[in-house]
Design an enzyme around this catalytic site. Structure first.
Site, mmCIF file in Angstrom:
data_model
loop_
_atom_site.group_PDB
_atom_site.id
_atom_site.type_symbol
_atom_site.label_atom_id
_atom_site.label_comp_id
_atom_site.label_asym_id
_atom_site.label_seq_id
_atom_site.Cartn_x
_atom_site.Cartn_y
_atom_site.Cartn_z
ATOM 1 N N ASN A 131 -11.351 7.289 -5.831
ATOM 2 C CA ASN A 131 -11.203 8.092 -4.617
ATOM 3 C C ASN A 131 -11.749 7.283 -3.436
ATOM 4 O O ASN A 131 -12.864 6.775 -3.494
ATOM 5 C CB ASN A 131 -11.985 9.405 -4.737
ATOM 6 C CG ASN A 131 -11.409 10.322 -5.789
ATOM 7 O OD1 ASN A 131 -10.381 10.939 -5.578
ATOM 8 N ND2 ASN A 131 -12.066 10.383 -6.943
ATOM 9 N N LYS A 169 2.356 5.294 -11.260
ATOM 10 C CA LYS A 169 1.535 4.168 -10.813
ATOM 11 C C LYS A 169 1.487 3.084 -11.886
ATOM 12 O O LYS A 169 1.546 1.892 -11.580
ATOM 13 C CB LYS A 169 0.116 4.633 -10.469
ATOM 14 C CG LYS A 169 0.022 5.615 -9.314
ATOM 15 C CD LYS A 169 0.644 5.078 -8.034
ATOM 16 C CE LYS A 169 -0.179 4.029 -7.347
ATOM 17 N NZ LYS A 169 0.383 3.634 -6.022
ATOM 18 N N LEU A 214 0.816 -1.221 0.000
ATOM 19 C CA LEU A 214 0.000 0.000 0.000
ATOM 20 C C LEU A 214 0.844 1.263 0.000
ATOM 21 O O LEU A 214 0.308 2.369 -0.130
ATOM 22 C CB LEU A 214 -0.920 0.011 1.240
ATOM 23 C CG LEU A 214 -1.815 -1.218 1.433
ATOM 24 C CD1 LEU A 214 -2.600 -1.094 2.737
ATOM 25 C CD2 LEU A 214 -2.763 -1.391 0.259
ATOM 26 N N TYR A 265 2.006 11.481 -11.755
ATOM 27 C CA TYR A 265 1.510 10.505 -10.785
ATOM 28 C C TYR A 265 1.000 9.258 -11.502
ATOM 29 O O TYR A 265 1.349 8.122 -11.139
ATOM 30 C CB TYR A 265 0.401 11.126 -9.940
ATOM 31 C CG TYR A 265 -0.288 10.148 -9.015
ATOM 32 C CD1 TYR A 265 0.415 9.519 -7.992
ATOM 33 C CD2 TYR A 265 -1.650 9.848 -9.171
ATOM 34 C CE1 TYR A 265 -0.219 8.616 -7.146
ATOM 35 C CE2 TYR A 265 -2.280 8.952 -8.331
ATOM 36 C CZ TYR A 265 -1.560 8.334 -7.317
ATOM 37 O OH TYR A 265 -2.183 7.439 -6.485
ATOM 38 N N PRO A 321 -42.453 14.373 40.625
ATOM 39 C CA PRO A 321 -43.335 13.529 41.441
ATOM 40 C C PRO A 321 -44.737 14.126 41.555
ATOM 41 O O PRO A 321 -44.903 15.331 41.790
ATOM 42 C CB PRO A 321 -42.633 13.483 42.796
ATOM 43 C CG PRO A 321 -41.177 13.654 42.459
ATOM 44 C CD PRO A 321 -41.163 14.627 41.324
ATOM 45 N N GLY A 322 -45.756 13.293 41.360
ATOM 46 C CA GLY A 322 -47.145 13.715 41.483
ATOM 47 C C GLY A 322 -47.708 14.413 40.263
ATOM 48 O O GLY A 322 -48.906 14.721 40.215
ATOM 49 N N VAL A 323 -46.910 14.659 39.255
ATOM 50 C CA VAL A 323 -47.347 15.401 38.072
ATOM 51 C C VAL A 323 -47.995 14.477 37.053
ATOM 52 O O VAL A 323 -47.551 13.349 36.824
ATOM 53 C CB VAL A 323 -46.151 16.141 37.427
ATOM 54 C CG1 VAL A 323 -46.486 16.628 36.021
ATOM 55 C CG2 VAL A 323 -45.736 17.305 38.306
#
Length: 369
Positions: free
Chosen positions: A132, A107, A53, A103, A281-283
């Site tokens: 890509n 390659k 690679l 390039y 609580p209680g709602v």
């Protein structure tokens, strides 16, 4: 099995090595620019498979393309040949190998060396002309437009788009790694004399930019992208990997009053909305019904009761809910409903609705249970 990976610290190399180790594929012999060159001798004598690679894909001096993509390939193959090692060799090339630029020519020359080596030694050689490649761990502001745009857009930095109509062919790094592991097992994807990654995506530069800006905006809108689209899903994962470490979190708007709070978490156009409801609580909260909107309630902490009544009936159905026993309660259309906190701590409920809340069409009608 001993596996030699050149370019071990590069984008594809890092991803490949991580998965080789995840799968316990064998001993990974990592070779990169800062590796003691003397190790190449022992690595080439021991390797049972070579992932080549290493290479140069961006430089100010064109002769460095030849040094990195041709000369080192020749050195690698000569060293393998010296040790009579005819293990398979995979090489990463580029679609630009068919182009007449410094390039691309370098390659192509590397490819020719490998093909000739295969003919002369009988070793199995695999040349991949990658398009890509995008994904996590790719260096931004180097040679990947996706990495650069992810990095800049996630940081609110400007980007430069010369031509949004440019067509791009892309491969996701996890798909690349999956194909390379198949090659390791002798199941590479061939296309003539070359190998290829079977899963690729074709899009335009402008479409990529639009998606990345929508990802950044999604935090404010509390939305997530369309995960049924494989390319969008992979691009979103890539984008998140470029977030600055001090910006992983983001605040949500909590609508609070004396009863507790209600906070929208995630909205989607096709899978509804998730919210977090906290009751003191209680709602008791709710006492409304919907024509088309349906919901699912999941109490994750505290103790309470969910009551439902079909609007043309006097019969009330009750479900006792507790964070110690997770269960989902469906809220069908046409049923008025409420939720009451029966405990002495906050009642925390995850609420899913089949559609995001629309202020113009709330489909929410008050009626006591």
């Amino acid at each position: 099995m001993k596996i030699l990976v050149t370019g071990a610290k590069g984008f594809i190399g890092k991803n490949l090595i991580a998965e080789l180790k995840n799968r316990n594929c064998g001993d990974v012999l990592e070779y990169d620019l800062d590796t003691d060159v003397s190790l190449l001798e022992s690595y080439c004598s021991e390797a049972e498979f070579v992932f080549h690679l290493a290479g140069v894909n961006r430089t100010k001096q064109s002769h460095e393309f030849v040094e990195g993509n041709v000369h080192f390939t020749a050195t690698l193959l000569d060293t393998l040949h010296k040790h009579n090692n005819t293990s398979p060799v995979m090489m990463s090339s580029s679609v630009q190998a068919s182009l007449d630029n410094p390039y691309g020519r370098s390659k192509k020359a590397g490819e020719d060396l490998l093909f000739r080596y295969g003919r002369e030694t009988g070793a199995k050689v695999l040349v991949y002309r990658f398009p890509n490649v995008f994904g996590k761990w790719c260096k931004p502001n180097y040679n990947s437009v996706v990495a650069t745009f992810c990095y800049n857009i996630s940081r609110c930095l400007p980007i430069d788009v010369h031509d949004p109509s440019v067509v791009m062919k892309l491969a996701y790094v996890d798909d690349v790694v999956s194909e390379l592991l198949s090659a390791l097992n002798g199941c590479e994807t061939k296309n003539g004399e070359y190998c290829e990654v079977p899963i690729c995506y074709t899009t335009t530069l402008g479409e990529i930019v639009d998606l990345l800006y929508s990802f950044r905006k999604s935090r404010q809108e509390k939305t997530v992208p369309n995960m049924s689209n494989e390319f969008i899903k992979k691009l979103y994962s890539t984008y998140l990997s470029y977030l600055p470490p001090d910006q992983f979190s983001y605040e949500l708007e909590m609508k609070t009053d004396q009863r507790g709070s209600f906070t929208e978490f995630i909205k989607t156009p096709d899978r509804g909305q998730i919210s977090v409801n906290i009751s003191r609580p209680g709602v008791t909260k709710g006492n409304h019904w919907h024509h088309s909107k349906n919901e699912k309630f999941l109490v994750v902490s505290g103790r309470g009761v969910i009551r439902l009544r079909q609007i043309d009936s006097q019969e009330v159905v009750e479900y006792l809910v507790d964070g110690d026993k997770l269960e989902v309660v469906d809220i069908p259309v046409g049923y008025t409903h409420n939720i009451e906190n029966l405990g002495d701590t906050d009642l925390i409920t995850l609420m899913w609705a089949n559609e995001p809340f629309d202020q113009e069409k709330p489909d929410t009608h008050f009626l006591e249970v």
